[in-house]
Design an enzyme around this catalytic site. Structure first.
Site, PDB file in Angstrom:
ATOM      1  N   HIS A  73      -2.145  -6.273 -18.128  1.00 39.95           N
ATOM      2  CA  HIS A  73      -3.540  -6.715 -18.006  1.00 39.95           C
ATOM      3  C   HIS A  73      -4.476  -5.710 -18.655  1.00 39.95           C
ATOM      4  O   HIS A  73      -4.465  -4.541 -18.303  1.00 39.95           O
ATOM      5  CB  HIS A  73      -3.913  -6.873 -16.537  1.00 39.95           C
ATOM      6  CG  HIS A  73      -3.325  -8.092 -15.930  1.00 39.95           C
ATOM      7  ND1 HIS A  73      -3.996  -9.283 -15.900  1.00 39.95           N
ATOM      8  CD2 HIS A  73      -2.122  -8.315 -15.377  1.00 39.95           C
ATOM      9  CE1 HIS A  73      -3.225 -10.183 -15.342  1.00 39.95           C
ATOM     10  NE2 HIS A  73      -2.078  -9.632 -15.019  1.00 39.95           N
ATOM     11  N   TYR A 202     -11.525 -10.863  -8.995  1.00 40.75           N
ATOM     12  CA  TYR A 202     -12.059 -10.484  -7.683  1.00 40.75           C
ATOM     13  C   TYR A 202     -13.385 -11.206  -7.473  1.00 40.75           C
ATOM     14  O   TYR A 202     -14.287 -11.090  -8.295  1.00 40.75           O
ATOM     15  CB  TYR A 202     -12.312  -8.983  -7.626  1.00 40.75           C
ATOM     16  CG  TYR A 202     -11.059  -8.132  -7.617  1.00 40.75           C
ATOM     17  CD1 TYR A 202     -10.484  -7.710  -6.430  1.00 40.75           C
ATOM     18  CD2 TYR A 202     -10.451  -7.741  -8.811  1.00 40.75           C
ATOM     19  CE1 TYR A 202      -9.334  -6.923  -6.406  1.00 40.75           C
ATOM     20  CE2 TYR A 202      -9.293  -6.956  -8.806  1.00 40.75           C
ATOM     21  CZ  TYR A 202      -8.741  -6.551  -7.597  1.00 40.75           C
ATOM     22  OH  TYR A 202      -7.606  -5.787  -7.582  1.00 40.75           O
ATOM     23  N   PRO A 294      -6.397  -3.290   0.562  1.00 36.89           N
ATOM     24  CA  PRO A 294      -5.735  -3.673  -0.694  1.00 36.89           C
ATOM     25  C   PRO A 294      -6.681  -3.974  -1.860  1.00 36.89           C
ATOM     26  O   PRO A 294      -6.209  -4.203  -2.982  1.00 36.89           O
ATOM     27  CB  PRO A 294      -4.953  -4.940  -0.302  1.00 36.89           C
ATOM     28  CG  PRO A 294      -5.615  -5.463   0.926  1.00 36.89           C
ATOM     29  CD  PRO A 294      -6.215  -4.294   1.629  1.00 36.89           C
ATOM     30  N   LYS A 298      -4.225  -0.043  -4.626  1.00 30.45           N
ATOM     31  CA  LYS A 298      -3.824   1.368  -4.734  1.00 30.45           C
ATOM     32  C   LYS A 298      -2.644   1.773  -3.845  1.00 30.45           C
ATOM     33  O   LYS A 298      -2.055   2.834  -4.041  1.00 30.45           O
ATOM     34  CB  LYS A 298      -5.022   2.278  -4.389  1.00 30.45           C
ATOM     35  CG  LYS A 298      -6.106   2.261  -5.425  1.00 30.45           C
ATOM     36  CD  LYS A 298      -5.691   3.029  -6.661  1.00 30.45           C
ATOM     37  CE  LYS A 298      -6.558   2.748  -7.860  1.00 30.45           C
ATOM     38  NZ  LYS A 298      -5.881   2.096  -8.957  1.00 30.45           N
ATOM     39  N   TYR A 386      -9.541   1.981 -11.477  1.00 33.22           N
ATOM     40  CA  TYR A 386      -8.629   0.838 -11.364  1.00 33.22           C
ATOM     41  C   TYR A 386      -7.300   1.114 -12.083  1.00 33.22           C
ATOM     42  O   TYR A 386      -6.234   0.795 -11.551  1.00 33.22           O
ATOM     43  CB  TYR A 386      -9.292  -0.441 -11.912  1.00 33.22           C
ATOM     44  CG  TYR A 386      -8.574  -1.670 -11.414  1.00 33.22           C
ATOM     45  CD1 TYR A 386      -8.827  -2.170 -10.140  1.00 33.22           C
ATOM     46  CD2 TYR A 386      -7.603  -2.305 -12.184  1.00 33.22           C
ATOM     47  CE1 TYR A 386      -8.142  -3.264  -9.641  1.00 33.22           C
ATOM     48  CE2 TYR A 386      -6.908  -3.402 -11.703  1.00 33.22           C
ATOM     49  CZ  TYR A 386      -7.193  -3.878 -10.439  1.00 33.22           C
ATOM     50  OH  TYR A 386      -6.505  -4.957  -9.938  1.00 33.22           O
TER      51      TYR A 386
HETATM   52  P1  RFL Z   1       6.756   0.510   3.209  1.00 34.01           P
HETATM   53  O1  RFL Z   1       6.807  -0.434   2.091  1.00 34.01           O
HETATM   54  O2  RFL Z   1       6.092   0.103   4.461  1.00 34.01           O
HETATM   55  O3  RFL Z   1       8.255   0.975   3.509  1.00 34.01           O
HETATM   56  C1  RFL Z   1       8.593   1.724   4.646  1.00 34.01           C
HETATM   57  C2  RFL Z   1      10.028   1.435   5.015  1.00 34.01           C
HETATM   58  O4  RFL Z   1      10.403   2.227   6.139  1.00 34.01           O
HETATM   59  C3  RFL Z   1      11.119   1.418   7.069  1.00 34.01           C
HETATM   60  N1  RFL Z   1      10.984   2.023   8.414  1.00 34.01           N
HETATM   61  C4  RFL Z   1      11.973   2.713   9.024  1.00 34.01           C
HETATM   62  N2  RFL Z   1      13.213   3.039   8.631  1.00 34.01           N
HETATM   63  C5  RFL Z   1      13.974   3.750   9.502  1.00 34.01           C
HETATM   64  N3  RFL Z   1      13.530   4.130  10.743  1.00 34.01           N
HETATM   65  C6  RFL Z   1      12.298   3.833  11.158  1.00 34.01           C
HETATM   66  N4  RFL Z   1      11.863   4.220  12.371  1.00 34.01           N
HETATM   67  C7  RFL Z   1      11.449   3.090  10.291  1.00 34.01           C
HETATM   68  N5  RFL Z   1      10.176   2.620  10.377  1.00 34.01           N
HETATM   69  C8  RFL Z   1       9.926   1.985   9.244  1.00 34.01           C
HETATM   70  C9  RFL Z   1      10.477   0.063   6.942  1.00 34.01           C
HETATM   71  O5  RFL Z   1      11.322  -0.969   7.404  1.00 34.01           O
HETATM   72  C10 RFL Z   1      10.225  -0.018   5.446  1.00 34.01           C
HETATM   73  O6  RFL Z   1      11.297  -0.592   4.746  1.00 34.01           O
HETATM   74  O7  RFL Z   1       6.049   1.906   2.766  1.00 34.01           O
HETATM   75  P2  RFL Z   1       6.055   2.657   1.327  1.00 34.01           P
HETATM   76  O8  RFL Z   1       7.440   2.780   0.778  1.00 34.01           O
HETATM   77  O9  RFL Z   1       5.251   3.872   1.545  1.00 34.01           O
HETATM   78  O10 RFL Z   1       5.291   1.675   0.337  1.00 34.01           O
HETATM   79  C11 RFL Z   1       3.922   1.395   0.495  1.00 34.01           C
HETATM   80  C12 RFL Z   1       3.581  -0.016   0.002  1.00 34.01           C
HETATM   81  O11 RFL Z   1       4.479  -0.927   0.601  1.00 34.01           O
HETATM   82  C13 RFL Z   1       2.128  -0.396   0.320  1.00 34.01           C
HETATM   83  O12 RFL Z   1       1.273   0.699   0.117  1.00 34.01           O
HETATM   84  C14 RFL Z   1       1.631  -1.559  -0.555  1.00 34.01           C
HETATM   85  O13 RFL Z   1       2.339  -2.742  -0.281  1.00 34.01           O
HETATM   86  C15 RFL Z   1       0.142  -1.793  -0.358  1.00 34.01           C
HETATM   87  N6  RFL Z   1      -0.390  -2.940  -1.100  1.00 34.01           N
HETATM   88  C16 RFL Z   1      -0.692  -2.848  -2.454  1.00 34.01           C
HETATM   89  N7  RFL Z   1      -0.481  -1.705  -3.132  1.00 34.01           N
HETATM   90  C17 RFL Z   1      -0.707  -1.639  -4.474  1.00 34.01           C
HETATM   91  O14 RFL Z   1      -0.525  -0.568  -5.065  1.00 34.01           O
HETATM   92  N8  RFL Z   1      -1.137  -2.732  -5.220  1.00 34.01           N
HETATM   93  C18 RFL Z   1      -1.374  -3.913  -4.617  1.00 34.01           C
HETATM   94  O15 RFL Z   1      -1.693  -4.869  -5.327  1.00 34.01           O
HETATM   95  C19 RFL Z   1      -1.181  -4.005  -3.180  1.00 34.01           C
HETATM   96  N9  RFL Z   1      -1.405  -5.151  -2.539  1.00 34.01           N
HETATM   97  C20 RFL Z   1      -0.599  -4.158  -0.450  1.00 34.01           C
HETATM   98  C21 RFL Z   1      -1.129  -5.248  -1.206  1.00 34.01           C
HETATM   99  C22 RFL Z   1      -0.296  -4.319   0.897  1.00 34.01           C
HETATM  100  C23 RFL Z   1      -0.520  -5.525   1.522  1.00 34.01           C
HETATM  101  N10 RFL Z   1      -0.140  -5.603   2.888  1.00 34.01           N
HETATM  102  C24 RFL Z   1       0.315  -6.731   3.560  1.00 34.01           C
HETATM  103  C25 RFL Z   1      -0.024  -4.391   3.700  1.00 34.01           C
HETATM  104  C26 RFL Z   1      -1.358  -6.471  -0.604  1.00 34.01           C
HETATM  105  C27 RFL Z   1      -1.098  -6.610   0.764  1.00 34.01           C
HETATM  106  C28 RFL Z   1      -1.444  -7.942   1.371  1.00 34.01           C
HETATM  107  C1  PHB Z   2      -1.686  -8.854  -5.452  1.00 31.77           C
HETATM  108  O1  PHB Z   2      -1.337  -9.382  -6.519  1.00 31.77           O
HETATM  109  O2  PHB Z   2      -1.047  -9.047  -4.386  1.00 31.77           O
HETATM  110  C2  PHB Z   2      -2.887  -8.008  -5.416  1.00 31.77           C
HETATM  111  C3  PHB Z   2      -3.619  -7.793  -6.572  1.00 31.77           C
HETATM  112  C4  PHB Z   2      -4.748  -6.997  -6.543  1.00 31.77           C
HETATM  113  C5  PHB Z   2      -5.133  -6.409  -5.357  1.00 31.77           C
HETATM  114  C6  PHB Z   2      -4.405  -6.605  -4.201  1.00 31.77           C
HETATM  115  C7  PHB Z   2      -3.262  -7.412  -4.215  1.00 31.77           C
HETATM  116  O3  PHB Z   2      -6.242  -5.637  -5.327  1.00 31.77           O
END
Ligand code: RFL
Ligand code: PHB
Length: 391
Positions: A73, A202, A294, A298, A386
């Site tokens: 993008h 957005y 989100p 980041k 960004y």
């Molecule tokens: P995770 O992915 O939560 O992984 C942690 C792992 O640890 C396990 N765990 C355990 N294992 C052993 N013993 C225990 N006691 C444990 N407790 C937990 C869990 O089962 C899991 O497998 O953390 P990690 O690796 O730090 O990764 C972080 C990312 O997952 C998170 O920051 C992103 O998903 C956030 N996020 C976004 N980030 C972006 O950079 N770009 C995006 O577009 C973006 N969109 C989003 C998002 C997060 C969202 N949600 C639902 C939180 C959109 C959404 C909707």
């Molecule tokens: C996504 O594709 O899930 C997404 C994209 C941009 C954001 C957050 C989530 O800021």
């Protein structure tokens, strides 16, 4: 007693990427994950990768599919008062771009590489608990297959997300900074072509925030801001598509291709930082230490930059017997974390409707949006954050 160099708790993107980077440098590691691999892969989360994250995937030797399937993008779009405003992030940042590639796919690539290299991962590890990290001989205890296990290690990496055990173990040594937002995001994944394949859109409208994103040219990810107490069951697909269309400009609304949802969930929005990120021989990385709303995409990218700092520090320790990187890890990581916290908070504040906003604050939000899209200085500030600040 089994022994490894680095015991990694959590097989999310942070733990898996760390494991792969350490392996490439010849450092042994074991990952302990509470869930099954399928469960981890079933969580639909992030979608947008900074160049720093793409580069790390390359460094870990797992970038092939990302380069093939990821959608580059060059711009994002802001929609407000029914009009679309492109922000050419590449032109404003000297050519930097972001890549749409689902967290699920990135996680799958890392899991497959780990399996192919025969590296040990214990899925369904129960009651994982870190011990002895204040001294020289840390140990991680866990239960698996009905038996108690102990893993001796040099270092523990707490990559276990926001609800993990690592931060909880040092709760009395941590200072927490937190902000909870008065709304959530309702997200829908559907096998329909994205409305705008060249940009993430957005939207700020009187009815609230909206976001049009994608996972591929045939799979779209959309979000709308919703009250925190809304239930997913109250949102039929029809209601969701109707609401989304009412929050974007009429031309865009007319081109949205709708279809049955394959996933639908509500996520609360939170800003959170735990300081410090090092406790003797245990280090926190990713969501275990910080959460961003989100809106700026980041979260995953911050997890990746923590892992870059941590893996470099561990490699330096083993290769050069130097503690400098480990000693600086927490401060270095937190500096980048707070900048991303600021950006994510700012973009969230700018793009959402807050329940208690008065007429004055609303006018200020309107003015800031106008300023942002018409001032090159303001657009550049948005763009450089960004695409991701330098490491
Ligand atoms: P995770 O992915 O939560 O992984 C942690 C792992 O640890 C396990 N765990 C355990 N294992 C052993 N013993 C225990 N006691 C444990 N407790 C937990 C869990 O089962 C899991 O497998 O953390 P990690 O690796 O730090 O990764 C972080 C990312 O997952 C998170 O920051 C992103 O998903 C956030 N996020 C976004 N980030 C972006 O950079 N770009 C995006 O577009 C973006 N969109 C989003 C998002 C997060 C969202 N949600 C639902 C939180 C959109 C959404 C909707
Ligand atoms: C996504 O594709 O899930 C997404 C994209 C941009 C954001 C957050 C989530 O800021």
């Amino acid at each position: 007693m089994p022994k490894t160099q680095v015991a990694i708790i959590g097989a999310g993107p942070a733990g898996l990427l760390l494991g792969q980077l350490l392996h490439k440098a010849g450092i042994e590691n074991v990952i302990l994950e509470r869930q099954t691999a399928d469960y981890v892969l079933g969580r639909i989360r992030a979608g947008i990768l900074e160049q720093v994250t793409v580069d790390l995937m390359d460094e870990a030797g797992v970038g092939q599919r990302l380069h093939h399937d990821g959608i580059v993008h060059h711009a994002i779009e802001l929609v407000f008062r029914g009009e679309r405003h492109p922000i050419q992030v590449d032109k404003l940042t000297g050519g930097k771009v972001v890549t749409a590639y689902g967290q699920t796919e990135l996680t799958r690539d890392l899991m497959e590489a780990r399996k192919a290299a025969g590296l040990p991962t214990v899925y369904e590890a129960a009651d994982v608990s870190p011990h002895g990290f204040d001294g020289d001989k840390p140990v991680v205890r866990y239960r698996h297959g009905g038996q108690e296990h102990e893993l001796q290690c040099d270092f523990i990496a707490g990559c276990d997300g926001f609800h993990g055990v690592s931060r909880a173990t040092v709760k009395d040594k941590v200072t927490e900074y937190e902000k909870v937002y008065p709304f959530g995001w309702l997200g829908v994944l559907a096998d329909v072509p994205p409305v705008s394949p060249h940009a993430i859109v957005y939207g700020n409208s009187e009815r609230g925030f909206s976001l049009c994103s994608m996972r591929s040219l045939t799979r779209s990810r959309y979000y709308v801001q919703c009250p925190l107490d809304d239930k997913v069951e109250d949102w039929s697909d029809e209601r969701f598509w109707d609401e989304l269309k009412r929050r974007v400009d009429p031309h865009l609304a007319a081109s949205i291709v709708t279809g049955p949802s394959i996933e639908k969930s509500i996520a609360p929005l939170r800003s959170f930082v735990a300081e410090p990120m090092r406790f003797g021989r245990m280090f926190l990385a990713g969501d275990a230490a910080h959460i961003v709303p989100p809106t700026g995409a980041k979260g995953l990218n911050l997890a990746a930059s923590d892992v870059k700092y941590l893996s470099s520090a561990l490699i330096e320790h083993y290769r050069e017997r130097s503690a400098a990187g480990l000693d600086h890890y927490s401060d270095r990581a937190l500096q980048r974390v707070w900048k991303a916290e600021r950006f994510s908070w700012w973009l969230t504040s700018l793009m959402h409707r807050f329940p208690d906003t008065g007429a004055f604050e609303q006018r200020l939000q309107d003015a800031e949006l106008e300023y942002l899209v018409h001032s090159q200085a303001a657009s550049t500030s948005l763009a450089e954050n960004y695409v991701g600040l330098p490491l």
